[in-house]
Enzyme design. Structure first.
Site, PDB file in Angstrom:
ATOM      1  CG  ASP A  12      -2.163   0.909   0.919  1.00 53.25           C
ATOM      2  OD1 ASP A  12      -2.061   1.785   0.025  1.00 53.25           O
ATOM      3  OD2 ASP A  12      -3.188   0.780   1.590  1.00 53.25           O
TER       4      ASP A  12
HETATM    5  C1  BGC Z   1      -5.033   3.235  -0.080  1.00 51.36           C
HETATM    6  C2  BGC Z   1      -5.074   2.259  -1.234  1.00 51.36           C
HETATM    7  C3  BGC Z   1      -4.841   2.987  -2.526  1.00 51.36           C
HETATM    8  C4  BGC Z   1      -3.515   3.708  -2.459  1.00 51.36           C
HETATM    9  C5  BGC Z   1      -3.158   4.478  -3.709  1.00 51.36           C
HETATM   10  C6  BGC Z   1      -3.799   4.110  -0.114  1.00 51.36           C
HETATM   11  O1  BGC Z   1      -3.910   5.150   0.803  1.00 51.36           O
HETATM   12  O2  BGC Z   1      -5.099   2.545   1.143  1.00 51.36           O
HETATM   13  O3  BGC Z   1      -6.303   1.581  -1.259  1.00 51.36           O
HETATM   14  O4  BGC Z   1      -4.882   2.088  -3.594  1.00 51.36           O
HETATM   15  O5  BGC Z   1      -3.567   4.626  -1.383  1.00 51.36           O
HETATM   16  O6  BGC Z   1      -3.978   5.567  -3.907  1.00 51.36           O
END
Ligand code: BGC
Length: 717
Positions: free
Chosen positions: A234
């Site tokens: 993530d």
């Molecule tokens: C989220 C993800 C997301 C990523 C990219 C993170 O803060 O938890 O679900 O895909 O950001 O935007």
């Protein structure tokens, strides 16, 4: 397509720097290409309810052009509420095609964490509380996405069940609950759906961050499930070069623009130069990435083209929105409304007039268009009805907590601490006082207008200031003083139709007994408002069913009663396997609306349940379902399995099969579903495997977790 030998040959030609370039972000949503060898950059985008707008390469700044307006798809909870595998597939197909059309290689979707608590801010991105339902639909979604030479990315692995302290909360959960509740949707999407991507979660499991958790990533995902795709972190989920390197991660992405400083950038290069890790370990990661690139035809020029905003896809998106609507109450038969009889329609509630696509966090969408419920009603009623809209309650939020922080689109970087700063400009006290003052004025207007309207539709619920990434809800109550408004409205107009637009369960107890007519609607995509209008006026027959229990109050929730929520640095999942209906059912706790529940404008009868063993532990289940009402419609037949004399603790019943069945008036269908051994198995922590306990099991045919219509017993050896 290249052979494995050709990929190995490619790796052998790469320099260390080129390898390093492939395992970390060099833009916010892309790695660096190795142009010399014809290896392109790997580009991703959020997910899950459409392809997100474009940002600058190194800043969370909207590019501000028009080319990234895109389809806004129903959120995953809406999709789950359809209980329709075919719609999950078509939604996936559209998402994949659009991601490809926008030049992406991986769409950061679907979100398939289990709803452990109704308060989780990201529930709307997930598929409810049941691992079987989520798994079945995730398989279709993933396959639909990946038909388009685009990788899906299952997120967030694992136990990312709350937004409170999401970046470092340490989850303590039994192995059995992991295996029976939190893993199955991921396992199904990987083994059956063949998902090519998985995203690690921010939180920790048993003390170790999920993005470099040896148990999760190496032992379970790679070794047990045979996952050979890309394991991406993530954004900002990596905290150690060593752990990321050694514990299975392939690609580090983050929210900052100091790309060379990422753990898997310069620090990794230096460590490699010092010989701290064998080259084979880095090559293994490159092989995972190249394997996916190869499967997506990124290396051979044979790749399918995508497209977006195709006119023909709007119909599919509308159908999903239609089938996601859940009719909760229609005690007096007020719905469907008859357009011919309504000359003056009063629509109350700010959600009627609000666009939801731009909110929610990373799931925000720069929608090509969004039909609000108010627009949908106007479109449907077409000039013969005078429609008055009154907001009813005052909502000064902008629909996106990140936007409220004053940092514009820099939502992600700010999400690290966004939860703490919902609105910097106005104090909560000022906000409350303003809300009360405005609500009092609005209420007078509403009650006056309600007196003379032929029909009153209330459209409220939640917004993305509540259903959002980075923050859980403080409670299950409706915000903006809606309970008072709805109660007062019902007092003067008991025939008010209450339609709630939500992404997660809300407490309706303040007025639940007084409302005869309640309809539930989700963040249902660009066609959502029209679909709601169609349901209210009977142009379609509602067929959605709840993918999650609506408890009466949040205090009833198993995470609170038996476990811990939100916990502190640690959160102990003391409720164990008793998540959602597994708890309410087994512990006989009254709910507002049970899992699987949903009404129709017609009546269905399910009968004639038979079950016979096919192989030693497989069972064939046959039953009939008839439409005995006066409209065509669809119902969801649910098959639960119950161990009659369990020797270990078990939920009283668990969903093991379902079928959405469409029936014309007077029509009957015979339905057959097969249950395999897994339907009777539980996870034995001592033996470390799933086991079937021989004995008598009941097969239950049900309309919801609380409405069983037929039961047969069967012996399992
Ligand atoms: C989220 C993800 C997301 C990523 C990219 C993170 O803060 O938890 O679900 O895909 O950001 O935007």
């Amino acid at each position: 397509m290249k052979t494995r030998e050709q990929l190995e040959d490619l790796i052998s030609q790469m320099t260390l720097q080129e390898k390093i370039d492939m395992v970390h972000g060099n833009e916010l949503f892309a790695t660096k290409a190795v142009e010399r060898l014809g290896i392109p950059a790997f580009r991703s985008s959020d997910g899950p309810r459409g392809v997100r707008k474009e940002f600058e390469k190194d800043a969370w700044k909207d590019i501000g052009l028009t080319f990234d307006y895109t389809s806004y798809l129903p959120c995953n909870t809406a999709l789950a509420a359809t209980w329709n595998r075919e719609l999950a597939r078509s939604t996936g197909q559209i998402l994949g095609k659009e991601a490809r059309g926008r030049g992406k290689d991986m769409i950061l979707a679907p979100g398939i964490n289990i709803m452990r608590t109704p308060l989780c801010g990201r529930s709307f991105e997930y598929m409810g509380e049941d691992p079987y339902l989520a798994g079945e639909l995730a398989v279709e979604l993933v396959q639909g996405i990946e038909e388009n030479d685009v990788s899906s990315c299952l997120k967030h692995f694992a136990v990312n069940n709350q937004e409170t302290r999401r970046l470092d909360v340490d989850v303590e959960v039994s192995e059995r609950a992991l295996r029976e509740i939190y893993f199955p949707a991921f396992e199904a999407a990987i083994k059956k759906g063949k998902a090519k991507g998985v995203m690690g979660a921010y939180n920790k499991l048993r003390g170790i961050h999920c993005c470099h958790n040896d148990y999760l990533l190496k032992q379970v995902l790679r070794d047990e499930w045979g996952f050979e795709g890309i394991l991406v972190s993530d954004w900002g989920g990596v905290h150690s070069t060593k752990e990321a390197m050694e514990n299975g991660l392939d690609m580090e992405m983050s929210v900052t623009s100091d790309f060379d400083e990422y753990y898997m950038a310069q620090p990794l290069k230096e460590a490699m130069e010092k010989g701290e890790y064998p080259m084979a370990l880095l090559d293994e990661k490159i092989m995972h990435i190249l394997t996916v690139m190869n499967q997506l035809h990124m290396l051979d020029g044979e790749r399918k083209a995508g497209s977006y905003n195709d006119i023909e896809d709007k119909q599919a998106l509308r159908r999903t929105a239609e089938e996601s609507i859940v009719l909760l109450k229609n005690d007096d038969g007020i719905l469907p409304l008859d357009a011919k009889k309504i000359k003056k329609l009063l629509v109350v509630g700010e959600n009627a007039n609000r666009r939801q696509a731009p909110g929610g966090g990373s799931a925000e969408i720069k929608a090509l268009y969004e039909i609000t419920p108010f627009l949908g009603l106007n479109m449907l009623l077409g000039g013969n009805t005078e429609i008055t809209y009154l907001p009813g309650y005052y909502n000064m939020d902008v629909g996106n907590i990140w936007a409220n922080t004053g940092v514009g689109d820099n939502g992600l970087a700010d999400s690290i601490d966004a939860a703490a700063t919902p609105n910097k400009k106005t104090t909560p006290e000022e906000k409350k006082a303003l809300e009360e003052k405005m609500n009092a004025q609005y209420l007078v207007e509403v009650l006056e207008a309600a007196k003379t309207a032929d029909a009153v539709i209330y459209i409220g619920g939640l917004t993305h200031d509540y259903d959002t990434e980075g923050q859980d809800r403080a409670d299950m109550k409706l915000p903006y003083g809606q309970d008072k408004l709805i109660s007062e409205l019902l007092a003067v107009r008991p025939d008010t139709v209450v339609a709630l637009l939500v992404g997660s369960p809300v407490d309706m107890t303040a007025w639940l007994d007084k409302a005869s007519t309640i309809c539930l609607h989700w963040y249902a995509g660009m066609e959502g408002g029209y679909a709601l209008a169609e349901a209210l006026f009977g142009k379609i027959n509602p067929s959605g069913h709840l993918p999650e229990t609506f408890p009466l109050h949040e205090e009833d929730c198993p995470a609170v009663v038996l476990g811990e929520y939100p916990g502190g640095d640690k959160v102990h999942y003391g409720e164990d396997i008793f998540v959602g209906y597994r708890y309410y059912d087994t512990y006989e706790v009254k709910t507002a609306f049970p899992f699987g529940y949903g009404l129709s404008y017609t009546d269905f009868v399910m009968s004639g349940l038979e079950a016979e063993r096919t192989t030693s532990n497989g069972v064939k289940v046959i039953f009939h379902i008839s439409n005995v009402g006066d409209r065509a419609g669809a119902d969801v037949a649910q098959i639960y399995v119950s161990d009659k004399f369990p020797k270990v603790k078990k939920a009283i019943k668990e969903l093991k099969a379902f079928e959405k069945v469409y029936l014309e008036v007077g029509e009957t269908k015979e339905i057959t579903v097969e249950l395999d051994e897994k339907a009777f198995a539980y996870y034995d922590e001592e033996q470390k495997c799933f086991r079937v306990e021989p004995g008598t099991y009941s097969i239950l045919l049900a309309k919801s977790a609380e409405e069983v219509v037929d039961v047969v017993d069967i012996e399992i050896m």
